[in-house]
Design a protein around this motif. Structure first.
Motif, PDB file in Angstrom:
ATOM      1  N   PRO A  12      60.305  53.691 -44.185  1.00  0.00           N
ATOM      2  CA  PRO A  12      59.034  53.206 -44.745  1.00  0.00           C
ATOM      3  C   PRO A  12      59.261  52.044 -45.702  1.00  0.00           C
ATOM      4  CG  PRO A  12      59.070  55.598 -44.727  1.00  0.00           C
ATOM      5  CD  PRO A  12      60.446  55.161 -44.319  1.00  0.00           C
ATOM      6  N   GLY A  13      58.407  51.064 -45.579  1.00  0.00           N
ATOM      7  CA  GLY A  13      58.552  49.861 -46.379  1.00  0.00           C
ATOM      8  C   GLY A  13      59.403  48.787 -45.731  1.00  0.00           C
ATOM      9  N   GLY A  14      60.033  49.134 -44.646  1.00  0.00           N
ATOM     10  CA  GLY A  14      60.920  48.190 -43.974  1.00  0.00           C
ATOM     11  C   GLY A  14      60.199  47.243 -43.043  1.00  0.00           C
ATOM     12  N   SER A  15      60.986  46.438 -42.333  1.00  0.00           N
ATOM     13  CA  SER A  15      60.460  45.406 -41.443  1.00  0.00           C
ATOM     14  C   SER A  15      61.153  45.461 -40.090  1.00  0.00           C
ATOM     15  CB  SER A  15      60.674  44.016 -42.052  1.00  0.00           C
ATOM     16  OG  SER A  15      60.012  43.897 -43.287  1.00  0.00           O
ATOM     17  N   LEU A  16      60.441  44.997 -39.094  1.00  0.00           N
ATOM     18  CA  LEU A  16      60.985  44.808 -37.751  1.00  0.00           C
ATOM     19  C   LEU A  16      60.324  43.588 -37.136  1.00  0.00           C
ATOM     20  CD1 LEU A  16      61.005  48.337 -36.037  1.00  0.00           C
ATOM     21  CD2 LEU A  16      63.011  46.982 -36.636  1.00  0.00           C
ATOM     22  N   ARG A  17      61.030  42.953 -36.225  1.00  0.00           N
ATOM     23  CA  ARG A  17      60.427  41.875 -35.458  1.00  0.00           C
ATOM     24  C   ARG A  17      60.499  42.240 -33.979  1.00  0.00           C
ATOM     25  NH1 ARG A  17      62.227  35.562 -34.831  1.00  0.00           N
ATOM     26  NH2 ARG A  17      63.863  36.546 -33.548  1.00  0.00           N
ATOM     27  N   LEU A  18      59.357  42.356 -33.375  1.00  0.00           N
ATOM     28  CA  LEU A  18      59.280  42.624 -31.944  1.00  0.00           C
ATOM     29  C   LEU A  18      59.219  41.305 -31.178  1.00  0.00           C
ATOM     30  CD1 LEU A  18      56.696  45.544 -31.828  1.00  0.00           C
ATOM     31  CD2 LEU A  18      59.161  45.633 -32.253  1.00  0.00           C
ATOM     32  N   SER A  19      59.832  41.306 -30.019  1.00  0.00           N
ATOM     33  CA  SER A  19      59.810  40.132 -29.153  1.00  0.00           C
ATOM     34  C   SER A  19      59.147  40.479 -27.834  1.00  0.00           C
ATOM     35  CB  SER A  19      61.239  39.636 -28.883  1.00  0.00           C
ATOM     36  OG  SER A  19      61.880  39.255 -30.072  1.00  0.00           O
ATOM     37  N   CYS A  20      58.446  39.514 -27.285  1.00  0.00           N
ATOM     38  CA  CYS A  20      57.822  39.645 -25.971  1.00  0.00           C
ATOM     39  C   CYS A  20      58.256  38.434 -25.167  1.00  0.00           C
ATOM     40  CB  CYS A  20      56.315  39.702 -26.098  1.00  0.00           C
ATOM     41  SG  CYS A  20      55.414  39.646 -24.536  1.00  0.00           S
ATOM     42  N   ALA A  21      59.206  38.639 -24.271  1.00  0.00           N
ATOM     43  CA  ALA A  21      59.735  37.546 -23.468  1.00  0.00           C
ATOM     44  C   ALA A  21      59.067  37.536 -22.103  1.00  0.00           C
ATOM     45  CB  ALA A  21      61.244  37.699 -23.313  1.00  0.00           C
ATOM     46  N   MET A  81      56.692  42.461 -38.304  1.00  0.00           N
ATOM     47  CA  MET A  81      56.036  43.592 -38.960  1.00  0.00           C
ATOM     48  C   MET A  81      56.746  43.887 -40.268  1.00  0.00           C
ATOM     49  SD  MET A  81      55.445  46.052 -35.638  1.00  0.00           S
ATOM     50  CE  MET A  81      57.171  46.526 -35.568  1.00  0.00           C
ATOM     51  N   SER A  82      55.993  43.990 -41.349  1.00  0.00           N
ATOM     52  CA  SER A  82      56.571  44.290 -42.644  1.00  0.00           C
ATOM     53  C   SER A  82      55.774  45.387 -43.318  1.00  0.00           C
ATOM     54  CB  SER A  82      56.619  43.038 -43.519  1.00  0.00           C
ATOM     55  OG  SER A  82      55.313  42.550 -43.750  1.00  0.00           O
ATOM     56  N   LYS A  83      56.335  45.922 -44.384  1.00  0.00           N
ATOM     57  CA  LYS A  83      55.694  47.021 -45.131  1.00  0.00           C
ATOM     58  C   LYS A  83      55.272  48.138 -44.179  1.00  0.00           C
ATOM     59  CE  LYS A  83      53.965  43.790 -48.613  1.00  0.00           C
ATOM     60  NZ  LYS A  83      52.762  43.242 -49.294  1.00  0.00           N
ATOM     61  N   LEU A  84      56.183  48.490 -43.306  1.00  0.00           N
ATOM     62  CA  LEU A  84      55.872  49.502 -42.299  1.00  0.00           C
ATOM     63  C   LEU A  84      55.730  50.879 -42.920  1.00  0.00           C
ATOM     64  CD1 LEU A  84      58.264  48.191 -39.525  1.00  0.00           C
ATOM     65  CD2 LEU A  84      55.784  48.381 -39.327  1.00  0.00           C
ATOM     66  N   GLY A  85      54.805  51.641 -42.353  1.00  0.00           N
ATOM     67  CA  GLY A  85      54.592  53.006 -42.779  1.00  0.00           C
ATOM     68  C   GLY A  85      54.585  53.933 -41.580  1.00  0.00           C
ATOM     69  N   PRO A  86      54.629  55.226 -41.809  1.00  0.00           N
ATOM     70  CA  PRO A  86      54.640  56.188 -40.698  1.00  0.00           C
ATOM     71  C   PRO A  86      53.477  55.987 -39.739  1.00  0.00           C
ATOM     72  CG  PRO A  86      55.144  57.300 -42.756  1.00  0.00           C
ATOM     73  CD  PRO A  86      54.740  55.903 -43.120  1.00  0.00           C
TER      74      PRO A  86
END
Length: 122
Positions: A12-21, A81-86
């Motif tokens: 929680p609170g972390g970040s991810l970057r999704l890609s769509c190729a 995506m940032s400030k991720l939560g459940p």
């Protein structure tokens, strides 16, 4: 064909970057949408981007935390995506219908990728 990647487990609170190729077409000419679906919940349109990046939309649930962008040279659309939560835990899909625009009331839904799982948990 669309292929998502970048999902995973994040605290929680972390970040991810999704890609769509995209393969087989140039997505710079097309509106691209991101949907997500959590177990037991309805599918939700998260964000979309029109051609020329003039039009973007974000669901209220992610506004201010997610950013959609495209890199035409890599034929890829990203969802930062940032400030991720459940509550963000879901399978995320990118979509297109080879139209040029999208809006709050219109997300492309003809072609879907296979999805990428995002899990937010400590």
């Amino acid at each position: 064909r669309l292929v998502e990647s970048g999902g995973g487990l994040v605290q929680p609170g972390g970040s991810l970057r999704l890609s769509c190729a995209a393969s087989g077409f140039y997505l710079e000419h097309d509106a691209i949408g991101w949907f997500r679906q959590a177990p037991g919940k309805e599918r939700e349109g998260v964000s979309c981007i029109g051609t020329g990046d003039i039009i973007t939309h974000y669901a209220d649930s992610v506004k201010g935390r997610f950013t959609i962008s495209r890199d035409n040279a890599k034929n890829t659309v990203y969802l930062q995506m940032s400030k991720l939560g459940p509550e963000d835990t879901a399978v995320y899909y990118c979509t297109t219908d080879f139209s040029t625009t999208c809006s709050e009331t219109y997300y492309p839904t003809t072609t879907w990728g296979q999805g990428t799982q995002v899990t937010v948990s400590s």
